[in-house]
Design an enzyme around this catalytic site. Structure first.
Site, PDB file in Angstrom:
ATOM      1  N   ARG A  14       0.804  -1.220   0.000  1.00 30.05           N
ATOM      2  CA  ARG A  14       0.000   0.000   0.000  1.00 30.05           C
ATOM      3  C   ARG A  14       0.841   1.277   0.000  1.00 30.05           C
ATOM      4  O   ARG A  14       0.334   2.350  -0.262  1.00 30.05           O
ATOM      5  CB  ARG A  14      -0.960  -0.007   1.207  1.00 30.05           C
ATOM      6  CG  ARG A  14      -2.117  -0.978   1.041  1.00 30.05           C
ATOM      7  CD  ARG A  14      -2.854  -1.220   2.351  1.00 30.05           C
ATOM      8  NE  ARG A  14      -2.118  -2.135   3.236  1.00 30.05           N
ATOM      9  CZ  ARG A  14      -2.495  -2.442   4.474  1.00 30.05           C
ATOM     10  NH1 ARG A  14      -3.588  -1.905   4.986  1.00 30.05           N
ATOM     11  NH2 ARG A  14      -1.774  -3.281   5.204  1.00 30.05           N
ATOM     12  N   LYS A  36       8.969  -0.790   2.843  1.00 30.00           N
ATOM     13  CA  LYS A  36       8.167   0.033   3.760  1.00 30.00           C
ATOM     14  C   LYS A  36       8.933   0.447   5.011  1.00 30.00           C
ATOM     15  O   LYS A  36       8.935   1.625   5.384  1.00 30.00           O
ATOM     16  CB  LYS A  36       6.893  -0.707   4.166  1.00 30.00           C
ATOM     17  CG  LYS A  36       6.086   0.038   5.215  1.00 30.00           C
ATOM     18  CD  LYS A  36       4.667  -0.421   5.307  1.00 30.00           C
ATOM     19  CE  LYS A  36       4.516  -1.572   6.265  1.00 30.00           C
ATOM     20  NZ  LYS A  36       3.083  -1.841   6.541  1.00 30.00           N
ATOM     21  N   GLY A  75      -6.624  -5.945  13.567  1.00 32.46           N
ATOM     22  CA  GLY A  75      -7.099  -7.134  14.274  1.00 32.46           C
ATOM     23  C   GLY A  75      -7.854  -6.722  15.528  1.00 32.46           C
ATOM     24  O   GLY A  75      -7.405  -5.847  16.266  1.00 32.46           O
ATOM     25  N   ASN A 117      -5.474  -5.059  18.177  1.00 32.73           N
ATOM     26  CA  ASN A 117      -4.143  -5.632  18.372  1.00 32.73           C
ATOM     27  C   ASN A 117      -3.103  -4.674  17.821  1.00 32.73           C
ATOM     28  O   ASN A 117      -3.139  -4.312  16.649  1.00 32.73           O
ATOM     29  CB  ASN A 117      -4.089  -6.972  17.627  1.00 32.73           C
ATOM     30  CG  ASN A 117      -2.668  -7.497  17.478  1.00 32.73           C
ATOM     31  OD1 ASN A 117      -1.811  -7.226  18.323  1.00 32.73           O
ATOM     32  ND2 ASN A 117      -2.432  -8.259  16.411  1.00 32.73           N
ATOM     33  N   ASN A 150       0.754   2.042   6.957  1.00 38.25           N
ATOM     34  CA  ASN A 150       0.586   1.168   5.796  1.00 38.25           C
ATOM     35  C   ASN A 150       0.573   1.896   4.461  1.00 38.25           C
ATOM     36  O   ASN A 150       0.764   1.273   3.432  1.00 38.25           O
ATOM     37  CB  ASN A 150      -0.696   0.349   5.951  1.00 38.25           C
ATOM     38  CG  ASN A 150      -0.599  -0.594   7.144  1.00 38.25           C
ATOM     39  OD1 ASN A 150       0.303  -1.420   7.219  1.00 38.25           O
ATOM     40  ND2 ASN A 150      -1.493  -0.424   8.101  1.00 38.25           N
ATOM     41  N   LYS A 173      32.523  25.590   2.346  1.00 35.06           N
ATOM     42  CA  LYS A 173      32.738  24.154   2.433  1.00 35.06           C
ATOM     43  C   LYS A 173      34.143  23.887   2.927  1.00 35.06           C
ATOM     44  O   LYS A 173      35.093  24.475   2.412  1.00 35.06           O
ATOM     45  CB  LYS A 173      32.545  23.504   1.060  1.00 35.06           C
ATOM     46  CG  LYS A 173      32.319  22.009   1.140  1.00 35.06           C
ATOM     47  CD  LYS A 173      32.805  21.300  -0.102  1.00 35.06           C
ATOM     48  CE  LYS A 173      34.324  21.302  -0.121  1.00 35.06           C
ATOM     49  NZ  LYS A 173      34.886  20.782  -1.373  1.00 35.06           N
ATOM     50  N   ASN A 226      38.523  40.202   6.970  1.00 34.84           N
ATOM     51  CA  ASN A 226      37.309  40.560   6.239  1.00 34.84           C
ATOM     52  C   ASN A 226      37.465  40.126   4.785  1.00 34.84           C
ATOM     53  O   ASN A 226      38.462  40.457   4.144  1.00 34.84           O
ATOM     54  CB  ASN A 226      37.064  42.062   6.312  1.00 34.84           C
ATOM     55  CG  ASN A 226      35.677  42.415   5.784  1.00 34.84           C
ATOM     56  OD1 ASN A 226      34.691  42.361   6.511  1.00 34.84           O
ATOM     57  ND2 ASN A 226      35.599  42.742   4.504  1.00 34.84           N
ATOM     58  N   SER A 270      37.018  43.343  -2.558  1.00 33.64           N
ATOM     59  CA  SER A 270      35.858  42.772  -3.245  1.00 33.64           C
ATOM     60  C   SER A 270      36.275  42.148  -4.567  1.00 33.64           C
ATOM     61  O   SER A 270      37.195  42.621  -5.231  1.00 33.64           O
ATOM     62  CB  SER A 270      34.821  43.867  -3.520  1.00 33.64           C
ATOM     63  OG  SER A 270      34.258  44.282  -2.298  1.00 33.64           O
ATOM     64  N   ARG A 282      45.477  43.014 -11.345  1.00 31.79           N
ATOM     65  CA  ARG A 282      44.387  43.265 -12.273  1.00 31.79           C
ATOM     66  C   ARG A 282      44.936  44.154 -13.375  1.00 31.79           C
ATOM     67  O   ARG A 282      45.935  44.864 -13.200  1.00 31.79           O
ATOM     68  CB  ARG A 282      43.229  43.957 -11.561  1.00 31.79           C
ATOM     69  CG  ARG A 282      43.630  45.298 -10.988  1.00 31.79           C
ATOM     70  CD  ARG A 282      42.564  45.882 -10.081  1.00 31.79           C
ATOM     71  NE  ARG A 282      43.010  47.172  -9.582  1.00 31.79           N
ATOM     72  CZ  ARG A 282      42.513  47.764  -8.496  1.00 31.79           C
ATOM     73  NH1 ARG A 282      41.565  47.163  -7.798  1.00 31.79           N
ATOM     74  NH2 ARG A 282      42.945  48.925  -8.121  1.00 31.79           N
TER      75      ARG A 282
HETATM   76  C1  UD1 Z   1      -1.086  -6.881  11.729  1.00 33.02           C
HETATM   77  C2  UD1 Z   1      -1.878  -7.830  12.644  1.00 33.02           C
HETATM   78  C3  UD1 Z   1      -3.126  -7.116  13.139  1.00 33.02           C
HETATM   79  C4  UD1 Z   1      -2.730  -5.845  13.872  1.00 33.02           C
HETATM   80  C5  UD1 Z   1      -1.852  -4.969  12.971  1.00 33.02           C
HETATM   81  C6  UD1 Z   1      -1.312  -3.820  13.781  1.00 33.02           C
HETATM   82  C7  UD1 Z   1      -1.426 -10.038  11.712  1.00 33.02           C
HETATM   83  C8  UD1 Z   1      -1.980 -11.200  10.986  1.00 33.02           C
HETATM   84  N1  UD1 Z   1      -2.244  -9.019  11.895  1.00 33.02           N
HETATM   85  O1  UD1 Z   1      -1.925  -6.589  10.623  1.00 33.02           O
HETATM   86  O2  UD1 Z   1      -3.864  -7.957  14.013  1.00 33.02           O
HETATM   87  O3  UD1 Z   1      -3.882  -5.143  14.264  1.00 33.02           O
HETATM   88  O4  UD1 Z   1      -0.733  -5.720  12.459  1.00 33.02           O
HETATM   89  O5  UD1 Z   1      -0.661  -2.891  12.941  1.00 33.02           O
HETATM   90  O6  UD1 Z   1      -0.290 -10.089  12.128  1.00 33.02           O
HETATM   91  N2  UD1 Z   1       5.375  -9.480   7.945  1.00 33.02           N
HETATM   92  C9  UD1 Z   1       6.453 -10.286   7.683  1.00 33.02           C
HETATM   93  N3  UD1 Z   1       6.283 -11.351   6.866  1.00 33.02           N
HETATM   94  C10 UD1 Z   1       5.088 -11.659   6.316  1.00 33.02           C
HETATM   95  C11 UD1 Z   1       3.988 -10.829   6.594  1.00 33.02           C
HETATM   96  C12 UD1 Z   1       4.158  -9.745   7.428  1.00 33.02           C
HETATM   97  O7  UD1 Z   1       7.554 -10.056   8.145  1.00 33.02           O
HETATM   98  O8  UD1 Z   1       5.014 -12.668   5.597  1.00 33.02           O
HETATM   99  C13 UD1 Z   1       5.559  -8.333   8.834  1.00 33.02           C
HETATM  100  C14 UD1 Z   1       5.280  -7.020   8.152  1.00 33.02           C
HETATM  101  O9  UD1 Z   1       6.480  -6.468   7.602  1.00 33.02           O
HETATM  102  C15 UD1 Z   1       4.733  -6.154   9.290  1.00 33.02           C
HETATM  103  C16 UD1 Z   1       4.130  -7.164  10.239  1.00 33.02           C
HETATM  104  O10 UD1 Z   1       4.636  -8.426   9.874  1.00 33.02           O
HETATM  105  O11 UD1 Z   1       5.754  -5.462   9.960  1.00 33.02           O
HETATM  106  C17 UD1 Z   1       2.610  -7.170  10.145  1.00 33.02           C
HETATM  107  O12 UD1 Z   1       2.224  -7.427   8.816  1.00 33.02           O
HETATM  108  P1  UD1 Z   1       1.168  -6.517   8.080  1.00 33.02           P
HETATM  109  O13 UD1 Z   1       0.913  -7.092   6.753  1.00 33.02           O
HETATM  110  O14 UD1 Z   1       1.537  -5.116   8.157  1.00 33.02           O
HETATM  111  O15 UD1 Z   1      -0.110  -6.836   8.999  1.00 33.02           O
HETATM  112  P2  UD1 Z   1      -1.366  -5.940   9.237  1.00 33.02           P
HETATM  113  O16 UD1 Z   1      -2.361  -6.262   8.198  1.00 33.02           O
HETATM  114  O17 UD1 Z   1      -0.989  -4.547   9.430  1.00 33.02           O
HETATM  115 CA    CA Z   2       0.762  -3.273   9.320  1.00 32.55          CA
END
Ligand code: UD1
Ligand code: CA
Length: 506
Positions: A29, A36, A156, A186, A244, A367, A393, A421, A456
């Site tokens: 996104r 990101k 979540g 969450n 996001n 610099k 100066n 100057s 000059r």
């Molecule tokens: C996630 C939580 C959600 C919570 C939210 C808070 C899950 C399933 N959901 O959702 O409950 O409310 O964060 O911001 O975790 N990542 C990996 N590998 C992967 C997928 C994700 O490393 O295969 C990492 C991403 O880089 C990120 C984090 O896990 O830092 C969460 O993934 P993201 O896709 O952002 O989950 P959300 O949909 O935001």
């Molecule tokens: Ca996220």
């Protein structure tokens, strides 16, 4: 304990054995070619903020799960947290899969683990500490950080039972209409027992709308196991906001900036216009400094008491000493001494060191230059690769000609020198103490102390040239009128110049 001793930290250093940051996600996104977690805000990358928030835990092991843009994320990690271990996730199969890979990378690790999403740049150390404290106090196998938010869209939801106990985390896409009404969400920050987490992660399935392995499912599984699980509500719901897309990035950046400015103002800094003042979390500003509108302070910048910055000034990795002023200027890696003044409209580049009471005035670029106490470069000059003594100066439009097309060379200007100057100082060259250069000189060899260097072409006046070569022009008419006037006895005006070639210099 004496009153001066800092309070005992409630969470003993080392209480958390490992920190796991999930940073492998695509961040689709964001619509960016930059991963990101590398997007910057407030002086750090998103990932940098998360690592900084976890840092005070003093965990022995830090693991960062990397995937999307892996090479770039690993390079960044090596620069900002060389002790952290990157663990690759080749295919992004979900946050549960990422967390499992992290724990697999340290099979001998036991004890308490903090797992945190890499896209939570507003998380503060005190929020993590409160979560760990609650986890330890309750004796949980897993404790999740939660928050009450006004708009839970996309997050979540925390499902609690009648007694208030946490039962499950349900992703919005998988939630029932009733569950979607829940406003406790969450935060994506979890503290748990390494062994319990490993075991539960091994049982997570992909039976959800996205077909991914959800870290969040671990909570429900542990509840099913009958082990104690809890949720800790964050004091400040801002702390848990993820990031996001670019709109959220802008909003998080604003919140972070507001926090920094609030802290500075509480500490005695005047911020004239908080809406247009941007200060990185890494910057220090002392009490009684003034930040005028349109000021940006970045990186390792420091501003001492009594200094006035702005309006419309950007300082990057720049140190401004007591009582100095920087007006409408752009400074990178500069050191601005006490009571020095810079601007308006000047550009100070790396290696610029201004001593006490110096002046770098309007439209000046510097610099790699040291300028001694009380010396001035007031207007329209370029000063590169130079040492200037005290009380000197440098006249308007002087250029320190430091580059011969291949290499840079140094210029030394002594104490109390007067550079006329429009002097070109062709480096390498030295102008001795107390020496002068005549305006318009091109100085290619050293000037001894106390001498004046004149380099000059002598002036030549060709009399009557305009009358002969530009007849009928307004200039010719003006010249003729002047000649007539000056030829009339008793008329005002300067003596008529003889119609011969003259030179002012002998
Ligand atoms: C996630 C939580 C959600 C919570 C939210 C808070 C899950 C399933 N959901 O959702 O409950 O409310 O964060 O911001 O975790 N990542 C990996 N590998 C992967 C997928 C994700 O490393 O295969 C990492 C991403 O880089 C990120 C984090 O896990 O830092 C969460 O993934 P993201 O896709 O952002 O989950 P959300 O949909 O935001
Ligand atoms: Ca996220």
């Amino acid at each position: 304990m004496t009153p001066l001793e800092p309070p005992e930290p409630a969470v003993a250093e080392g209480a958390v054995a490992a920190v796991v940051v999930l940073a492998a996600g695509q961040g689709t996104r964001m619509r960016s070619s930059t991963p990101k977690v590398l997007h910057p805000l407030g002086g750090r990358s998103m990932l940098g903020h998360v690592l900084a928030a976890a840092e005070p835990l003093g965990a022995g092991t830090t693991i960062v799960v990397v995937g999307a843009g892996r090479a770039a994320v690993e390079a960044h990690l090596a620069a900002i947290a060389p002790g952290a271990v990157p663990v690759p996730q080749e295919e992004q199969r979900g946050s549960g899969h990422a967390a499992a890979l992290a724990l697999d990378a340290v099979p001998e690790l036991d004890g308490t683990v903090l797992v945190v999403n890499g896209d939570a740049p507003l998380l503060r150390p005190e929020t993590i500490r409160a979560l760990v404290e609650e986890h330890v106090r309750a004796g949980n196998a897993l404790t999740v950080l939660t928050a009450e938010v006004s708009d839970p869209t996309g997050l979540g939801r925390i499902v609690r039972d009648a007694g208030g106990g946490v039962r499950a985390i349900v992703e919005e896409r998988d939630a029932t209409p009733t569950q979607r009404q829940i406003r406790e969400i969450n935060a994506g920050v979890y503290v748990g027992d390494a062994g319990r987490l490993r075991d539960a992660l091994g049982r997570v399935g992909a039976d959800n709308e996205q077909g991914e392995l959800y870290l969040t499912d671990v909570l429900g599984l542990l509840v099913g196991d009958g082990v104690p699980v809890g949720g800790a509500l964050a004091d400040d719901p801002d702390d848990v906001l993820g990031c996001n897309d670019r709109r959220e990035l802008a909003a998080r950046r604003r919140t972070l900036n507001d926090r920094v400015l609030d802290r500075l103002m509480r500490d005695g800094v005047t911020v004239v216009d908080p809406q247009t003042t941007w200060v990185d979390v890494t910057v220090t500003v002392e009490a009684d400094a003034v930040l005028e509108p349109g000021t940006q302070l970045k990186g390792r910048t420091s501003v001492a008491t009594g200094a006035v910055i702005g309006p419309d000034t950007t300082l990057v990795d720049t140190a401004v000493d007591e009582g100095a002023g920087v007006l409408r200027s752009h400074c990178l890696g500069a050191v601005i001494g006490p009571e020095a003044t810079v601007g308006p409209f000047s550009y100070l580049r790396p290696g610029t060191r201004l001593s006490r009471g110096t002046k770098v005035g309007a439209f000046v670029e510097t610099k790699n230059v040291e300028i001694g106490e009380g010396s001035k470069v007031p207007h329209l000059s370029y000063v590169g690769d130079a040492t200037i003594g005290r009380g000197a100066n440098v006249g308007a439009a002087t250029v320190f000609v430091n580059y011969d097309g291949i290499a840079k060379h140094h210029t030394t200007v002594g104490d109390h020198v007067r550079i006329g100057s429009d002097t070109m100082l062709v480096a390498p060259v030295t102008v001795g103490d107390g020496a002068y250069t005549a305006a318009g000189s091109v100085i290619t060899s050293d000037v001894p102390p106390g001498a004046i260097a004149v380099a000059r072409a002598p002036q030549r006046n060709v009399g009557g040239w305009v009358r002969r070569r530009r007849p009928g022009t307004a200039s010719a008419e003006a010249a003729e009128a002047a000649e007539k006037r000056d030829a009339t006895p008793g008329a005002d005006g300067p003596d008529l110049l003889p119609r011969t070639t003259t030179s002012r210099e002998s």
